[in-house]
Design an enzyme around this catalytic site. Structure first.
Site: not given
Ligand SMILES: Cc1cc2nc3c(=O)[nH]c(=O)nc-3n(C[C@H](O)[C@H](O)[C@H](O)COP(=O)(O)OP(=O)(O)OC[C@H]3O[C@@H](n4cnc5c(N)ncnc54)[C@H](O)[C@@H]3O)c2cc1C
Length: 380
Positions: A123, A363, A365
């Site tokens: 991704f 993904e 913080t």
């Protein structure tokens, strides 16, 4: 409200635990030292159905719920967070995104081999200057009629060199801002696609994190996910589900460290008794157990909401924020409980401590999770 897991959940949890103990534990220290990708183990995980857990069996998946995924992620992460990040990216970001938003042709061509673990995916949102501020995309996908011309650089891509399929966010319409971003499916062997340097990391050293370069890569129009300009929304939706995976990874790192610390507290003796009988150590264990239970409940709640079609954005962010902080705290204390032995590789807790840190960064913080949560609270 029931707090019990079903028979099926318990079976999946056990299968993941057995796999982690039998297949991942041997060699995990060496892989971390050598920054070696767990290729053989990932292949086995695919065969066991751990790489497409929530995907419909008609697309090669295991057809399980998100709670099963949380349980399996916890067990795998207790032992090897490098393997579990591969699992998390493939399940939550790549497979889930393709199943939910892909066309039937995209599902046939890409989801089937990804969900059955024949290949793995990546991704690609982050760039050198676009991390938390993911709207600042510099990668461009210029519309050339029947295809897009892709140019730019992506940073920090998990499965960077080992993936075969990449979901790449890129700006098509600069004027439209984040509404001008598309998500394109790119194959590894496409001309102009170059895998850049591998990052030398603090933790999850067995996972391969790379920068990627795209130089005039021609991506057919049929490889766009969703409508024109849907890319940013796609990325945010997929990341929301991804947070449940990373929260479970953090939970697993914490519970793995706790189990090792508990065992050691019963074995190691000082001043004529097991260290667990010193109140200072016993209280550390009490805090760890309590916080891990709370983290697990948050993960399972977010998973349950997702499975029941509810908006789980805030629940996922809360689970990730809390579980990642518990992972840091617990692993530091697990090293402390091991004394000098905690500082060397043989006892595993130093690796878990290094692995824990990333769960507060990728993904979204912890600061970004607080933005997501507080926005939701203030909207209520
Ligand atoms: C090992 C690893 C694997 C990764 N895998 C992937 C992947 O597969 N795909 C992918 O696309 N990306 C991946 N990433 C990228 C990751 O998601 C980003 O690093 C992360 O989102 C943070 O972005 P940044 O590094 O640019 O930090 P920045 O955004 O520059 O943030 C720096 C600091 O400022 C804080 N900050 C930023 N904005 C705000 C704000 N508005 N308010 C308060 N604080 C703020 C941050 O919380 C952080 O503490 C990975 C990163 C690593 C290290």
């Amino acid at each position: 409200m029931k707090f019990e897991l079903t028979e099926e959940h318990l079976m999946i949890q056990k299968a993941a635990r057995d796999f982690a103990q039998n297949e991942l534990l041997p060699g995990v220290i060496e892989r971390d030292n050598e920054q070696r990708f767990p290729a053989e183990q990932i292949k086995q995980m695919g065969e066991l159905g751990f790489l497409g857990m929530m995907v419909d069996p008609k697309y090669g998946g295991s057809g399980l719920d998100t709670i099963s995924y949380v349980l399996a992620m916890e067990e795998i992460s207790k032992v090897d967070a490098s393997a579990s990040v591969v699992m998390s990216v493939n399940n939550s970001l790549v497979c889930w995104g393709l199943e939910k938003f892909g066309t039937e042709e995209q599902k046939e061509k890409y989801l089937k081999p990804l969900a059955s673990g024949q290949i793995i995916g990546a991704f690609c949102l982050s760039e050198p200057e676009a991390g938390s501020d993911a709207t600042s995309q510099k990668t461009t996908a210029i519309d050339k009629g029947d295809h897009y011309l892709l140019n730019g650089t992506k940073n920090w891509i998990t499965n960077g060199s080992t993936a075969s399929v990449y979901l790449v966010m890129a700006q098509t319409d600069v004027e439209a801002g984040h509404k001008g971003i598309n998500c394109l499916i790119v194959e590894k062997d496409q001309e102009g696609f170059v895998v850049g340097k591998k990052e030398d990391k603090l933790g999850i050293r067995g996972s391969d994190t790379h920068s990627l370069m795209f130089q005039d890569v021609k991506v057919p129009k049929e490889n766009r996910i969703g409508e024109e300009g849907f890319g940013f929304k796609f990325a945010m939706k997929v990341l929301s589900g991804g947070r449940v995976g990373i929260a479970s990874q953090a939970l697993g790192i914490a519970s793995g460290a706790y189990e090792l610390a508990l065992k050691y507290s019963k074995e190691r003796k000082t001043f004529g008794k097991e260290i667990g009988k010193h109140q200072a150590i016993a209280f550390k264990l009490a805090d760890m157990a309590t916080e891990i239970d709370a983290a697990r409940l948050l993960c399972i709640k977010a998973a349950w909401m997702k499975d029941n079609g509810q908006n789980f954005d805030r629940a996922g962010a809360q689970a990730k924020l809390f579980a990642s902080s518990v992972a840091m705290k617990t692993t530091v204390e697990a090293v402390q409980i091991h004394g000098g032995y905690g500082f060397v590789k043989e006892y595993h807790v130093e690796r878990l401590m290094r692995d824990a840190k990333i769960t507060q960064i990728y993904e979204g913080t912890s600061e970004i999770q607080k933005i997501v949560i507080s926005r939701d609270i203030l909207r209520d």
